[in-house]
Design a protein around this motif. Sequence first.
Motif: not given
Length: 443
Positions: A366-375, A386-394, A421-430
């Motif tokens: 999942v981490v690798a796929r998240a990096d791929e999606a971000a790229e 980060p605060a907006m990332c969190a609200k969207l992910f919730l 802060g955790a969601v930022k790396r996975f935002f594009a993947f999500d």
Amino acid sequence: MSESRVVVYAGPTISAADVRAVLPEAEVRPPAGRGDLLAERWSPGDVVVVIDGYFRERRSVGHKEILQVLTEGADVVGAASMGALRAAELVPCGMRGLGAVYEMYASGEIDGDDEVGVLHGPAEMGYPAQTVALVNLRYGCKEGAETELVPAEAGQRIVAAAAALPFTHRGWKDIERALDDQDHDALRTLEEMIGSGVWDIKRLDAMSALGAVASRGAVAPGSGTSGVPFTGISRTQSLVRRTRREYSPGQWMSDLDVLDAARLFDEDYPALHEDVLTGLLEDLAGARGMTIEAYAQAKLGLDDRSPLPDAFARWFTEPELEQLTAADRIRVLMVRVWPVWQSVDWRPAVLARLRESERWDGWCDVVARADEAAEETRPRLVVPPPAMCAKLFLRHWQRRGTSPDVEMARRGFSGLDGLGGAVKRFFAFDVRRGRERGNAAAR
């Protein structure tokens, strides 16, 4: 150049008048709470003396803020109460500890915040103590046994009875009700001798520490200070550095990234989180000869006879409040507010469990796929703050009878900043996952 200051944080342990009797130039502040030290401007040569600090009404003074004060060149001394506890934890980084209570924490003889915690009155009345500190009882029983004023066996029973009560319920009458008649005389002796100050080790330590500061050169660094410079490396940074690896050319991940993947995307993670942290609670309680329930009650100042205050009830879903027993509610609460009430880092224990799981490789993927999606989506997709990332992910965790606070706590997030802060790396993947699911539903 401005003159150096001496600032003392004190409350129920010692009065402002007593502080100024030893240190006339001292600036006396209320008990230290989270952020109070950072609200001041410190200069090299300043001396900060932490005697008392908040345990319950406010979040406790943080380790990082003490370390920040040290980096600004001030000398930070801890004794008697919260100061002794923090000094025992931070002496390798340059904080200085003084007194018997500090030595008890540093040696491991005691380890709980509740050992020095007391319920007290308001500031305008001088923070009058309304309960007795467990560490004062321990000291009094030891002195009583040596002077034959308190039988050793009675002292052991008194300490055990008091330790089983939440610190907010350790009034003299409360302790008396928990004892058999045979120990009441010994308890009255303790009440008299501690009340008179003769066996009040917290106050004795506070006065001794102030005297050492007054004589300046008498404040010696703790035994662990030499050769241990403060580098500013947090526990998070340390975990990242120890577990960081290159999983493909130019691409890196740490075990904390894998932990974030599990917390964010695995529906079974909350159960694992609760199980591991409950095990940590068992260890902490067992080290003191207590059950989880007794330990949690003492830490949180609760008991299973009183209704759960609204401030604590907010950490539960509606079904949990209806179905959990009082003992289980207190245990679950302790797990969910861990960052507030515990200084023990839960992440190494959870990571140890995750590494044993057959799902570990999947979370790494999942981490690798998240990096791929971000790229692939850069720069077309803008990652919000980060605060907006969190609200969207919730939105993924929305369901009837629960709340964002509960769902974050079930996964070890203490607020939107941590989640974001955790969601930022996975935002594009999500975002990609959401589109794929939408397309599948439209077919």
